[in-house]
Structure formats: C-alpha cells, structure tokens
Design a protein around this motif. Structure first.
Motif, PDB file in Angstrom:
ATOM      1  N   ARG A  69      52.298  27.256  15.837  1.00 39.59           N
ATOM      2  CA  ARG A  69      51.115  27.452  16.684  1.00 39.59           C
ATOM      3  C   ARG A  69      51.444  27.243  18.154  1.00 39.59           C
ATOM      4  O   ARG A  69      50.957  27.970  19.022  1.00 39.59           O
ATOM      5  N   LEU A  72      53.361  30.269  19.390  1.00 35.96           N
ATOM      6  CA  LEU A  72      52.445  31.405  19.524  1.00 35.96           C
ATOM      7  C   LEU A  72      51.554  31.251  20.754  1.00 35.96           C
ATOM      8  O   LEU A  72      51.295  32.230  21.463  1.00 35.96           O
ATOM      9  N   SER A  73      51.095  30.033  21.028  1.00 33.95           N
ATOM     10  CA  SER A  73      50.210  29.825  22.184  1.00 33.95           C
ATOM     11  C   SER A  73      50.937  30.050  23.499  1.00 33.95           C
ATOM     12  O   SER A  73      50.316  30.396  24.507  1.00 33.95           O
ATOM     13  N   LEU A  74      52.251  29.871  23.500  1.00 40.50           N
ATOM     14  CA  LEU A  74      53.047  30.084  24.709  1.00 40.50           C
ATOM     15  C   LEU A  74      53.573  31.513  24.811  1.00 40.50           C
ATOM     16  O   LEU A  74      54.243  31.855  25.781  1.00 40.50           O
ATOM     17  N   HIS A  75      53.285  32.318  23.801  1.00 41.85           N
ATOM     18  CA  HIS A  75      53.713  33.719  23.742  1.00 41.85           C
ATOM     19  C   HIS A  75      55.225  33.856  23.854  1.00 41.85           C
ATOM     20  O   HIS A  75      55.735  34.731  24.543  1.00 41.85           O
ATOM     21  N   LEU A  76      55.933  32.972  23.166  1.00 41.08           N
ATOM     22  CA  LEU A  76      57.390  33.009  23.170  1.00 41.08           C
ATOM     23  C   LEU A  76      57.896  33.711  21.911  1.00 41.08           C
ATOM     24  O   LEU A  76      57.280  33.602  20.855  1.00 41.08           O
ATOM     25  N   PRO A  77      59.013  34.403  22.019  1.00 43.60           N
ATOM     26  CA  PRO A  77      59.604  34.993  20.808  1.00 43.60           C
ATOM     27  C   PRO A  77      60.212  33.879  19.953  1.00 43.60           C
ATOM     28  O   PRO A  77      60.726  32.892  20.470  1.00 43.60           O
ATOM     29  N   ARG A  80      59.978  33.985  13.218  1.00 37.27           N
ATOM     30  CA  ARG A  80      58.783  33.659  12.435  1.00 37.27           C
ATOM     31  C   ARG A  80      59.076  33.456  10.948  1.00 37.27           C
ATOM     32  O   ARG A  80      58.654  32.466  10.360  1.00 37.27           O
TER      33      ARG A  80
END
Length: 105
Positions: A69, A72-77, A80
C-alpha cells in the motif's frame, strides 16, 4: 544471495517461496522503518537462516500488505507479484500454524 523458505503443508508436501536477489533492494527501502519491525528483523537476519514462528509469519504477512500500500501510494514501480507471493506464503504458514524454515543460497 537468495533466501529459500518452506513450511510443511501436509504429511509429505512443503509450500515453498523465495526472497530473490532482485527483490532484496525493494525490501531494503523499508529497512529500519518503525512501521515494519518484522520485515526489518527478516532483512537483518536473512543470511542467518532464521526459523520463522507462525505469529511472526502473520506479522510479516500484514507488513507485506502495508508495504504494498505504501509503494502504491507513492506511485513507485515495484515487483507486485513477488510481494504478493510472499504475503500469501506468510499467511499460509500462519494459518496452518507452521514454522517456516529458511536457507540462504
């Protein structure tokens, strides 16, 4: 060096998972973060072949979800699928109350 992990899943079967060399840099992003004490512990002891108790496995599974999470919140690759596989593996061991055995290769 990768960390191979397994726990007993029935009389003969073993469930297996691996923290690969490629995944370690991703995990090091949260090293020494107070929100991830069990992942920090695992990183610190990764080459000592630790045994992971079921309660620690559950905490690791919870921290994997929180880590995903955060990324994802930092929009980093991020990788997954390997992170989700680790979370599923730790949850399985905790649910079955099995010790996770490890070995560095």
């Amino acid at each position: 060096m990768a960390l191979n992990m397994y726990y007993k899943n029935g009389m003969i079967r073993k469930s297996r998972c691996q923290i690969s060399d490629e995944l370690l840099p991703t995990l090091y992003q949260i090293h020494d973060n107070a929100k991830f004490p069990q992942l920090t512990w695992l990183i610190d002891h990764i080459y000592e072949n630790p045994k992971i108790q079921p309660d620690v496995a559950q905490a690791l599974a919870d921290e994997m979800v929180a880590f995903e999470r955060l990324i994802l919140s930092l929009h980093l690759p991020f990788p997954r699928l390997p992170l989700q596989n680790l979370q599923t593996f730790f949850t399985g061991a905790a649910t079955r109350q099995q010790i996770i055995y490890t070995s560095s290769v």
